[in-house]
Scaffold this active site. Sequence first.
Site, PDB file in Angstrom:
ATOM      1  N   ASP A  94      -2.786   7.333   9.718  1.00  0.00           N
ATOM      2  CA  ASP A  94      -1.994   6.232  10.749  1.00  0.00           C
ATOM      3  C   ASP A  94      -0.404   6.762  10.589  1.00  0.00           C
ATOM      4  O   ASP A  94      -0.143   7.749   9.830  1.00  0.00           O
ATOM      5  CB  ASP A  94      -2.255   4.643  10.474  1.00  0.00           C
ATOM      6  CG  ASP A  94      -1.900   4.458   9.079  1.00  0.00           C
ATOM      7  OD1 ASP A  94      -1.218   5.255   8.337  1.00  0.00           O
ATOM      8  OD2 ASP A  94      -2.631   3.505   8.666  1.00  0.00           O
ATOM      9  N   GLY A 106      -1.645  -4.313   1.436  1.00  0.00           N
ATOM     10  CA  GLY A 106      -1.786  -5.489   2.134  1.00  0.00           C
ATOM     11  C   GLY A 106      -0.681  -6.722   1.800  1.00  0.00           C
ATOM     12  O   GLY A 106      -0.644  -7.555   2.436  1.00  0.00           O
ATOM     13  N   SER A 139       0.708  -1.321  -0.028  1.00  0.00           N
ATOM     14  CA  SER A 139      -0.069  -0.121   0.025  1.00  0.00           C
ATOM     15  C   SER A 139       0.912   1.297   0.178  1.00  0.00           C
ATOM     16  O   SER A 139       0.402   2.308  -0.597  1.00  0.00           O
ATOM     17  CB  SER A 139      -1.065   0.153   0.988  1.00  0.00           C
ATOM     18  OG  SER A 139      -0.339  -0.103   2.248  1.00  0.00           O
ATOM     19  N   HIS A 166       0.474   5.362   6.325  1.00  0.00           N
ATOM     20  CA  HIS A 166       0.375   5.704   4.685  1.00  0.00           C
ATOM     21  C   HIS A 166       0.360   7.219   4.688  1.00  0.00           C
ATOM     22  O   HIS A 166      -0.253   7.911   5.551  1.00  0.00           O
ATOM     23  CB  HIS A 166      -1.276   5.057   4.497  1.00  0.00           C
ATOM     24  CG  HIS A 166      -1.453   3.410   4.825  1.00  0.00           C
ATOM     25  ND1 HIS A 166      -1.854   3.139   5.944  1.00  0.00           N
ATOM     26  CD2 HIS A 166      -1.204   2.740   3.928  1.00  0.00           C
ATOM     27  CE1 HIS A 166      -1.875   1.674   5.820  1.00  0.00           C
ATOM     28  NE2 HIS A 166      -1.371   1.499   4.451  1.00  0.00           N
ATOM     29  N   ASN A 178       4.409  -5.552   5.459  1.00  0.00           N
ATOM     30  CA  ASN A 178       3.245  -6.795   5.812  1.00  0.00           C
ATOM     31  C   ASN A 178       3.958  -8.060   5.849  1.00  0.00           C
ATOM     32  O   ASN A 178       3.333  -9.161   6.076  1.00  0.00           O
ATOM     33  CB  ASN A 178       2.303  -7.004   4.593  1.00  0.00           C
ATOM     34  CG  ASN A 178       1.616  -5.375   4.516  1.00  0.00           C
ATOM     35  OD1 ASN A 178       1.053  -5.158   5.346  1.00  0.00           O
ATOM     36  ND2 ASN A 178       1.524  -4.834   3.423  1.00  0.00           N
TER      37      ASN A 178
END
Length: 252
Positions: free
Chosen positions: A209, A58, A25, A212, A90
């Site tokens: 967050d 993801g 992402s 991102h 991830n």
Amino acid sequence: MMRSFLSFLCLSMVSAQTVYLAGDSTMALGGGGSSTQGWGVPLSQFLTIPVVNDAVAGESARSYSTEGRFTSLIASVKSGDFVIIEFGHNDATAGAVDNGKQDAVGDGYNITSTVTAANGTQILIHSFAFYIENAVNSIKAKGGIPIISSVTPDNIWTGTTIAPAGRFQTYAHSIGVDTSITYVDHFSYVAQAYNKLGQTAVTAFYPIDHLHTSAAGALVVSEAFVRGLLCGTSTLKNFVNAAGKAVPNGCL
Ligand SMILES: *[C@@H]1O[C@H](CO)[C@@H](O)[C@H](O)[C@H]1NC(C)=O
Ligand SMILES: *[C@@H]1O[C@H](CO)[C@@H](O)[C@H](O)[C@H]1NC(C)=O
């Protein structure tokens, strides 16, 4: 002479090189959701050849492999195409139940571990290097040019500087020490840019967050990649345009 020049010209026009992006992402179109953007999107502003952004939110090195995403990306790769590979956000160890993304912990190709799937089945998983190096070898087999990029920082600070990188930067670097692969230490180039801007300005790049970025943040992260690229040895440097050559900061 003229004829061969013309056929060379035609050939090079139909076979323009492409830059493919494989990542998560932090690189993908639309980033990690509402009001975020991945750094792969503004990258095309800095290059003279097309960018195909195949990053998917993801994904880890493992899931991008096991879901067949590397296989389909590499199916499109022609000789001379570049593939920028950046994973790590991830890939960390999951809880008691496997999440389909975690890699076996350790720096090296031949590291495995066994995890338990939700249905109770034991699954053999491999290291970050295993998944990435298998993709690298398949890219090279098609005449493609892999570029390994280290994971981007989170918006987490230690005093007045971005917190040090975790193990996935080390793993990417270990793959990149193979001289036939180009490595861009994206983490360190982004950290350089962020440390100069300072925590308040950088925190404004993170609307949801600490992972991102906004579109403005994605631009800074993309510029940092281009700076790292220009400071390294990849032939992708030959396709950086005037805007790319003007990105801020220096070589590390
Ligand atoms: C991994 O292990 C295999 C089998 O033992 C060996 O042939 C191969 O060279 C090893 N690869 C690396 C990168 O260490
Ligand atoms: C259990 O889950 C794993 C991982 O998703 C899958 O590969 C496997 O086929 C499943 N086994 C059964 C018996 O459903």
